[in-house]
Motif scaffolding. Sequence first.
Motif, PDB file in Angstrom:
ATOM      1  N   TYR A 141      48.443 -37.263  26.098  1.00  0.00           N
ATOM      2  CA  TYR A 141      47.169 -37.941  25.831  1.00  0.00           C
ATOM      3  C   TYR A 141      45.972 -37.056  26.169  1.00  0.00           C
ATOM      4  CZ  TYR A 141      48.709 -42.690  24.615  1.00  0.00           C
ATOM      5  OH  TYR A 141      49.218 -43.788  23.966  1.00  0.00           O
ATOM      6  N   ALA A 157      44.505 -43.449  37.770  1.00  0.00           N
ATOM      7  CA  ALA A 157      45.732 -43.132  38.518  1.00  0.00           C
ATOM      8  C   ALA A 157      46.931 -43.155  37.564  1.00  0.00           C
ATOM      9  CB  ALA A 157      45.963 -44.156  39.636  1.00  0.00           C
ATOM     10  N   GLY A 158      47.937 -42.400  37.928  1.00  0.00           N
ATOM     11  CA  GLY A 158      49.195 -42.440  37.197  1.00  0.00           C
ATOM     12  C   GLY A 158      49.896 -43.758  37.509  1.00  0.00           C
ATOM     13  N   ALA A 159      50.782 -44.174  36.618  1.00  0.00           N
ATOM     14  CA  ALA A 159      51.381 -45.503  36.745  1.00  0.00           C
ATOM     15  C   ALA A 159      52.288 -45.642  37.968  1.00  0.00           C
ATOM     16  CB  ALA A 159      52.149 -45.840  35.484  1.00  0.00           C
ATOM     17  N   ASP A 176      44.645 -46.556  34.749  1.00  0.00           N
ATOM     18  CA  ASP A 176      45.055 -45.687  33.629  1.00  0.00           C
ATOM     19  C   ASP A 176      44.835 -44.248  34.081  1.00  0.00           C
ATOM     20  OD1 ASP A 176      45.245 -46.378  30.267  1.00  0.00           O
ATOM     21  OD2 ASP A 176      45.027 -44.282  30.919  1.00  0.00           O
ATOM     22  N   TYR A 177      45.699 -43.353  33.629  1.00  0.00           N
ATOM     23  CA  TYR A 177      45.516 -41.948  34.039  1.00  0.00           C
ATOM     24  C   TYR A 177      44.528 -41.203  33.160  1.00  0.00           C
ATOM     25  CZ  TYR A 177      48.902 -40.005  30.536  1.00  0.00           C
ATOM     26  OH  TYR A 177      49.559 -39.607  29.398  1.00  0.00           O
ATOM     27  N   HIS A 178      44.019 -41.842  32.108  1.00  0.00           N
ATOM     28  CA  HIS A 178      43.063 -41.195  31.205  1.00  0.00           C
ATOM     29  C   HIS A 178      41.643 -41.545  31.654  1.00  0.00           C
ATOM     30  CE1 HIS A 178      41.039 -40.662  27.158  1.00  0.00           C
ATOM     31  NE2 HIS A 178      41.657 -39.513  27.353  1.00  0.00           N
ATOM     32  N   TYR A 238      45.334 -59.301  20.998  1.00  0.00           N
ATOM     33  CA  TYR A 238      45.239 -59.821  22.374  1.00  0.00           C
ATOM     34  C   TYR A 238      44.335 -61.047  22.394  1.00  0.00           C
ATOM     35  CZ  TYR A 238      47.197 -55.259  23.696  1.00  0.00           C
ATOM     36  OH  TYR A 238      47.987 -54.151  23.801  1.00  0.00           O
ATOM     37  N   ASP A 264      55.142 -45.517  26.505  1.00  0.00           N
ATOM     38  CA  ASP A 264      54.436 -44.222  26.436  1.00  0.00           C
ATOM     39  C   ASP A 264      54.700 -43.380  27.684  1.00  0.00           C
ATOM     40  OD1 ASP A 264      53.236 -44.822  24.072  1.00  0.00           O
ATOM     41  OD2 ASP A 264      51.231 -45.124  24.870  1.00  0.00           O
ATOM     42  N   MET A 265      55.174 -44.015  28.722  1.00  0.00           N
ATOM     43  CA  MET A 265      55.260 -43.329  30.017  1.00  0.00           C
ATOM     44  C   MET A 265      56.528 -42.482  30.103  1.00  0.00           C
ATOM     45  SD  MET A 265      53.626 -46.345  32.284  1.00  0.00           S
ATOM     46  CE  MET A 265      51.932 -46.861  31.919  1.00  0.00           C
ATOM     47  N   GLY A 303      43.903 -48.660  29.294  1.00  0.00           N
ATOM     48  CA  GLY A 303      43.076 -48.094  28.229  1.00  0.00           C
ATOM     49  C   GLY A 303      41.616 -48.467  28.396  1.00  0.00           C
ATOM     50  N   GLY A 334      48.003 -48.919  32.620  1.00  0.00           N
ATOM     51  CA  GLY A 334      47.817 -48.320  31.297  1.00  0.00           C
ATOM     52  C   GLY A 334      46.833 -49.170  30.519  1.00  0.00           C
ATOM     53  N   PHE A 353      50.316 -53.548  28.881  1.00  0.00           N
ATOM     54  CA  PHE A 353      50.157 -53.859  27.457  1.00  0.00           C
ATOM     55  C   PHE A 353      50.368 -52.599  26.626  1.00  0.00           C
ATOM     56  CE2 PHE A 353      47.702 -57.009  29.743  1.00  0.00           C
ATOM     57  CZ  PHE A 353      47.986 -58.188  29.082  1.00  0.00           C
ATOM     58  N   ASP A 354      51.455 -52.590  25.880  1.00  0.00           N
ATOM     59  CA  ASP A 354      51.752 -51.492  24.967  1.00  0.00           C
ATOM     60  C   ASP A 354      51.628 -50.133  25.651  1.00  0.00           C
ATOM     61  OD1 ASP A 354      52.388 -51.264  22.034  1.00  0.00           O
ATOM     62  OD2 ASP A 354      50.870 -49.728  22.224  1.00  0.00           O
ATOM     63  N   GLN A 373      55.246 -36.055  29.747  1.00  0.00           N
ATOM     64  CA  GLN A 373      55.122 -36.510  31.142  1.00  0.00           C
ATOM     65  C   GLN A 373      56.416 -36.240  31.900  1.00  0.00           C
ATOM     66  OE1 GLN A 373      53.691 -40.514  31.713  1.00  0.00           O
ATOM     67  NE2 GLN A 373      52.391 -40.452  29.897  1.00  0.00           N
TER      68      GLN A 373
HETATM   69  C1  LIG Z   1      48.863 -47.311  23.675  1.00  0.00           C
HETATM   70  S1  LIG Z   1      47.726 -47.233  24.976  1.00  0.00           S
HETATM   71  C2  LIG Z   1      47.475 -48.953  25.386  1.00  0.00           C
HETATM   72  C3  LIG Z   1      46.166 -49.182  26.066  1.00  0.00           C
HETATM   73  C4  LIG Z   1      45.864 -50.649  26.391  1.00  0.00           C
HETATM   74  N1  LIG Z   1      46.813 -51.210  27.322  1.00  0.00           N
HETATM   75  C5  LIG Z   1      45.825 -51.467  25.119  1.00  0.00           C
HETATM   76  O1  LIG Z   1      46.800 -52.190  24.863  1.00  0.00           O
HETATM   77  O2  LIG Z   1      44.826 -51.386  24.376  1.00  0.00           O
HETATM   78  C6  LIG Z   1      48.676 -46.660  26.351  1.00  0.00           C
HETATM   79  C7  LIG Z   1      47.835 -46.374  27.575  1.00  0.00           C
HETATM   80  O3  LIG Z   1      48.707 -45.983  28.631  1.00  0.00           O
HETATM   81  C8  LIG Z   1      48.097 -44.938  29.363  1.00  0.00           C
HETATM   82  N2  LIG Z   1      49.166 -44.177  30.033  1.00  0.00           N
HETATM   83  C9  LIG Z   1      50.194 -43.530  29.445  1.00  0.00           C
HETATM   84  N3  LIG Z   1      50.984 -42.963  30.377  1.00  0.00           N
HETATM   85  C10 LIG Z   1      50.440 -43.266  31.585  1.00  0.00           C
HETATM   86  C11 LIG Z   1      50.819 -43.014  32.926  1.00  0.00           C
HETATM   87  N4  LIG Z   1      51.905 -42.309  33.211  1.00  0.00           N
HETATM   88  N5  LIG Z   1      50.046 -43.507  33.912  1.00  0.00           N
HETATM   89  C12 LIG Z   1      48.945 -44.247  33.630  1.00  0.00           C
HETATM   90  N6  LIG Z   1      48.540 -44.531  32.384  1.00  0.00           N
HETATM   91  C13 LIG Z   1      49.288 -44.055  31.367  1.00  0.00           C
HETATM   92  C14 LIG Z   1      47.342 -44.142  28.323  1.00  0.00           C
HETATM   93  O4  LIG Z   1      46.299 -43.358  28.869  1.00  0.00           O
HETATM   94  C15 LIG Z   1      46.831 -45.233  27.394  1.00  0.00           C
HETATM   95  O5  LIG Z   1      45.552 -45.682  27.757  1.00  0.00           O
END
Ligand SMILES: C[S@@+](CC[C@H](N)C(=O)[O-])C[C@H]1O[C@@H](n2cnc3c(N)ncnc32)[C@H](O)[C@@H]1O
Length: 362
Positions: free
Chosen positions: A142, A240-242, A213-215, A161, A261-262, A192, A190, A256-257, A319
Motif C-alpha cells: 500500500y 499502527a500495524g494491525a 490503520d498503518y497507512h 456500509y 489484505d494483511m 482506511g 484497517g 472491514f474488508d 507484508q
Molecule cells: C481495502 S482497505 C479497507 C479500508 C476500510 N476498512 C474500508 O472498508 O473502507 C484495507 C485497509 O487495511 C489497511 N491495512 C492493510 N494491512 C494492514 C496492516 N497490516 N495493519 C494495519 N492496516 C492495514 C490498509 O491501509 C487499508 O486502509
Amino acid sequence: MDTLTASLAPPNPEKLQGLVERMLGDLGAAMAVPLVRIGDELGLYTAMDGAGAVTPAELARSTGANERLLREWLSAHAAAGYLDYDTATGRFTMTPEQAMVFARPDSPACMLGAFEIAMANVLDQPQVARAFRQGDGRGAGYGTRCACLFSGIARFFRPGYSAHLLEEWLPALDGVEERLRRGARVADLGCGHGATVIMMAEAFPASHFTGIDYHAASIACAREAAGRAGVAGNTAFEVAGATDFAQRDYDLVACFDALHDMGDPVGVATRIHGALRPDGTFMMVEPKAGNRLEENLNPVGRLYYSASTMICTPVSLDQPGAAALGAQAGPARLEAVLREAGFSQVRVAAETPFNIVMEARP
Ligand SMILES: C[S@@+](CC[C@H](N)C(=O)[O-])C[C@H]1O[C@@H](n2cnc3c(N)ncnc32)[C@H](O)[C@@H]1O
C-alpha cells in the motif's frame, strides 16, 4: 476430447466471433474508465443531474468545460448507455437511474469509487508487474500506491456500509447493538478513511471508537472526516500495524474488508482475540465468495479477482507473513483463520451480494 487435444484443435470461428464481440463490450468499458473519472472530477455528472436535456454548448456554459471535448464525452456516454441521447433534439439527458450510479455519492448504487479504483489499478500496473516478476511477489504494498486507490476504496465501500452496517450487520451480532447503546469500547482495524468509525460513532454516542490503520495518509483523512462529522469527541485514530495497536479490553473489534489484505491474518486475529474482553466480539466483514473457484466465476467474482490481483494479494505478499488470502478466500478459509487464532464460536452473521459478515467470540 481431452483438454490437450481440445487446446490444439483449430479455433472454432463461431466461438471466436462470440469472444471478440464480448471483448468489444469489455474494452469499451475499460476505455470508459478515464472518461468517468473526468466526469467525476469536473463535476459534469453533478451538473447534469436534474438539469433535463442539455446540448454540449449548454453543458459547457454551466461547467466551464470545453464544448468540443464535451460533445465527444457525451457521445461516448450515449454509446455506452451511461447517458440518454434524443436524436430529434440532439440533447443528452441523465436519467434518475444514471444519476444514482454517477452523480449521487450517497446512493447505494453509486459506482464512482469503483471507477477510481479501476483508474488506480491502471496507474499502479508497473509496480504490480514488478511484483509478478519478483520471486517473492513483493514490492507493491500500500505504501507505493497512488492516492486515488485509497479515496476510491473509501468511496466504493461507503454506500454498502451505509446501507447495511447500522440496519443489518450490527443488529445481527449477538448482544452487540445493546452494548453499543449503553457504551462500549470499539476498535476498527484497517479503518482506511474512517467511514465505518464515523457511522458507528454517530449512531452510538455513548460508545468510543478507535480507528487503526498503518497507512498514515488514510488516518489523516479519517481524522479530518471525523472532525467534519462532529464525532471527534467519541473517536480516536491511530497509525499502527494491525498487530501493534496499544489498547486492550475492547467490547467489539471490527475489520472491514481489511483482514485478507494483511500479511499475517492469523497473527492479527490472535492479537484481536487477546484484545477483546472475555465476552467481546470480533466482527469481520469480507468480500462475499464461495469456497471454490468455480463458485466465484460470475460478475462479482470477476470484479473481486481482478481487484485482488492488483491490490489485495500483492499488498499481503508485501507484508511479513505474506499469507495472501486474496479477496475471494471464502467462508471456510476465513473460519479456519479465526479458529486458528483461538476463537471458539464462529458463524456467518449476515450476507449481502458483495459481503459476508462473520461473528467470532473468544
Ligand atoms: C481495502 S482497505 C479497507 C479500508 C476500510 N476498512 C474500508 O472498508 O473502507 C484495507 C485497509 O487495511 C489497511 N491495512 C492493510 N494491512 C494492514 C496492516 N497490516 N495493519 C494495519 N492496516 C492495514 C490498509 O491501509 C487499508 O486502509
